[in-house]
Design an enzyme around this catalytic site. Structure first.
Site, short mmCIF file in Angstrom:
data_model
loop_
_atom_site.label_atom_id
_atom_site.label_comp_id
_atom_site.label_asym_id
_atom_site.label_seq_id
_atom_site.Cartn_x
_atom_site.Cartn_y
_atom_site.Cartn_z
N GLU A 128 74.36 38.39 66.98
CA GLU A 128 74.55 39.83 67.17
C GLU A 128 73.88 40.35 68.44
O GLU A 128 74.37 41.28 69.06
CB GLU A 128 73.97 40.60 65.97
CG GLU A 128 74.85 40.55 64.73
CD GLU A 128 76.00 41.54 64.79
OE1 GLU A 128 76.03 42.35 65.73
OE2 GLU A 128 76.88 41.49 63.92
N SER A 130 52.87 40.72 4.65
CA SER A 130 51.69 39.90 4.32
C SER A 130 50.90 39.45 5.55
O SER A 130 49.93 38.73 5.40
CB SER A 130 52.12 38.65 3.57
OG SER A 130 52.80 39.00 2.39
#
Lengths: 76, 606
Positions: free
Chosen positions: B8, B269
């Site tokens: 680029e 429990s």
């Protein structure tokens, strides 16, 4: 993009440099109103080893993740 | 990624924001060929464009971009500009920036990209709409291949690497962004909304594995059930995985968006081990102390075992293993329910009491506790009685551990619970674990630990209504063992007993520890206990020749008879006799059978 655009651009540039000189140019650049640089990025949730668990979109529904280039880019 | 700069903006690191040479080249090429061959835009100008979201075309826009680019270069470093580009470059749809792109197209972070992947990432932002791989794969591939060719031309890639890259397929679907531990992630955001990143103590691989387990565990079960799993390292106090439901998606009937690791439910429990641990801690009982499992009544409270049966006298350890209700209530009655709540609070959990006073039913699950809290409580057992708040933020302050129960008491509990039969197919003594089912089959639990880790599983309906049909402790326990299997192949052994531990049989125990008899309990008479049937209690008798006839039913002969605490007759096999010389006024008559069971009446003699 069309040919005339480029030519006009080029001419404008040359005119600018010639007419106002370097100082004028500097002033012009310095007077630029910059857009907001710190934009919102996606919130990231990471695990204990910094691996990505979850990311969120930013306000407008986009995915925009913060980037730290030195982690991925070796200089040329 | 340095391919990006090569392609680029080759002079990115040397130009001042606008690359005049590139612009001249672009204009020259455009003039020569009559079409655009290469763009003259630098990365800085593209950043300017992305930030202002202006179009590429109009020359006025270009001028503005150049101006901003120059200005950016003066204020920011090259690296910052590159960062802005990589954050904002468009990659199709709502994807912005290179990380959104790699996660979405390749399912990974942008480390170690292949040349083909890198080339696609360079191609996409130039024309993100037209080249979206999921919509227009051919265009995406074409663009990628052109860039790979250019790279060879620029000698940024060698020929053979480029050839290999050309044959790599272009992805054709967008991947979902990761959404692991969604409930905990939401919690992180809620509790710290200002932070941009949150680092948790979770472990990604384990989290994935247990989220899968949660889904598969509910397969074949009613489709309104939910599940929660929590795994923590009790040596560090860090939560390693937290699954709040079988799936976060809203479309299911399981209400998957509700985080069931934090919902307060009846623990069934699963609190019993703490009552026993407190009894050991306070020297009220030893695992080999005998305790009576028989009908008993406290004020307006008469607990029953899950099967309605009574087992008579048995060691405390066995009573815990069988999860009997009466022995644990006897113990808690002596300890005091408020002290059990105190132990829970000292372990930094916040039990939800239905009323303002703790009753004996707390021992059987009459209190609201979340799965995360239960795991934290069991972590305390794993740590030999030292409690600490479990952490889920990596940067959280390491909580100080504080002692709640003594080492040998908790060691005994671990030893007893490790002796519990594991679910079918699981190795014995791998885990110290306890299951629980709440009243009316609303919740089923399994919590367990070994020498290093602690984990808990909850299954039930998110709205807390009873689950009809076969639903109980056998559902959660296999999931618990499977979670441990996925965590590590071998269990870390439980620690050896601390030196002060008493390892004795019942007969070797000091006298007061051999048998536990509840202080306030009123045992209901066993059906076969002796009953003094005549005279009836409270009767007024006329003195008959100085003797009172008495009768006993049931019981085991021989019988002993007492009047006002004095032994009158002993060793009688007959069920009727007469007691002599009772004075006028009130007298207490008692009969004791061969098993030491007694019956008494009070009579008035005129």
């Amino acid at each position: 993009m069309h040919r005339p655009d480029r030519l006009i651009l080029c001419a404008a540039l040359i005119l600018l440099c010639a007419a106002f000189g370097r100082d004028q140019f500097d002033q012009w650049v310095d007077a630029t109103e910059l857009p907001v640089l710190a934009s919102e990025t996606s919130i990231e949730v990471r695990d204990r080893n910094a691996e990505l668990l979850r990311v969120y979109t930013v306000a407008d529904g986009r995915w925009r993740l913060a980037v730290t280039p030195h982690r991925w880019i070796r200089p040329l | 990624m340095n391919m990006l700069i090569a392609y680029e903006d080759q002079r990115f690191y040397s130009h001042s924001g606008v690359d005049l040479r590139a612009i001249l080249r672009a204009i020259g090429q455009a003039a020569w060929n009559g079409q655009i061959i290469s763009g003259g835009s630098t990365l800085s100008m593209q950043v300017a464009r992305l930030l202002e979201e202006s179009g590429t075309g109009r020359w006025k826009g270009k001028l503005r971009q150049m101006r901003v680019a120059w200005a950016l270069e003066r204020q920011l470093s090259k690296e910052q500009i590159l960062q802005l580009y990589l954050t904002h470059a468009p990659y199709g749809g709502n994807l912005e920036g290179v990380r959104a792109a790699t996660l979405s197209w390749f399912g990974k972070e942008p480390n170690r990209l292949t040349p083909a992947e890198a080339a696609l990432l360079i191609a996409l932002p130039q024309s993100p709409k037209a080249r979206r791989p999921d919509r227009n794969r051919a265009a995406a591939e074409q663009a990628r291949d052109r860039i790979l060719d250019r790279m060879v031309g620029l000698s940024a890639l060698d020929q053979s690497t480029a050839q290999a890259a050309l044959s790599e397929p272009v992805p054709n679907t967008r991947r979902q962004f990761p959404a692991l531990a969604p409930h905990m992630a939401d919690l992180a955001l809620r509790t710290r909304p200002e932070a941009g990143t949150h680092q948790l103590t979770l472990e990604r691989t384990l989290q994935i594995s247990l989220e899968t387990l949660a889904k598969s565990a509910l397969r074949g079960l009613p489709n309104d059930l939910s599940i929660a799993i929590v795994v923590a390292d009790h040596t560090t106090g860090e939560i390693l995985a937290s699954v709040g439901s079988a799936g976060y998606e809203a479309q299911t009937t399981r209400q998957g968006f509700v985080d069931m690791t934090r919902a307060k439910r009846s623990p069934g429990s699963t609190l019993k081990p703490f009552v026993y641990a407190m009894a050991f801690d306070r020297g009220l009982a030893h695992p080999q102390t005998l305790i009576n499992d028989r009908p008993v009544a406290f004020e307006r409270y008469a607990p029953q075992n899950f099967d309605g049966a009574f087992r008579g006298e048995l060691p405390v350890a066995e009573a815990l293993r069988q999860s009997l209700n009466i022995p644990v209530v006897l113990l808690l009655d002596q300890i005091g329910p408020a002290h059990l709540l105190d132990v829970m609070r000292r372990a930094h959990i916040n039990p939800d009491l239905p009323g303002d006073q703790a009753g004996l039913a707390v021992a059987l699950g009459g209190v609201g506790v979340s799965l995360s809290e239960l795991v934290q409580l069991y972590a305390m057992l794993g740590q030999g009685g030292e409690a600490r708040v479990l952490q889920w933020r990596k940067d959280g302050e390491q909580a100080e551990a504080s002692r709640v129960l003594n080492r040998s008491a908790t060691w005994h509990i671990g030893d007893i619970l490790a002796g519990l039969a594991p679910p079918a197919g699981a190795p014995a003594r791998r885990l110290a674990y306890k299951t629980g089912t709440s009243y009316g089959h609303r919740d089923t639990w399994a919590i367990g630990y070994d020498g290093r880790h602690v984990a808990g599983v909850w299954i039930g309906r998110p709205d807390g209504t009873p689950v009809p049909g076969a639903f109980g402790g056998d559902l959660a326990a296999p999931v618990l063992f499977e979670a441990f299997q996925r965590l590590k192949p071998e269990a870390d052994p439980l620690p050896p007993p601390p030196p002060e531990t008493l390892m004795l049989a019942t007969a070797q125990l000091p006298q007061p520890l051999r048998r536990f008899i509840g202080r306030n309990a009123v045992f209901r008479a066993a059906p076969d206990a002796p009953k003094l049937t005549f005279p009836p209690n409270g009767a007024t008798l006329a003195q008959l020749d100085g003797v009172v006839p008495v009768k006993v039913r049931d019981g085991t002969p021989p019988f002993s008879w007492l009047a006002n605490g004095q032994l009158i007759e002993a060793g009688l096999y007959r069920r009727e006799t007469t007691l002599p010389d009772l004075g006028r006024g009130f007298s207490q008559l008692s009969v004791i059978d061969a098993e030491g069971r007694a019956s008494r009446v009070t009579v008035q003699i005129e």
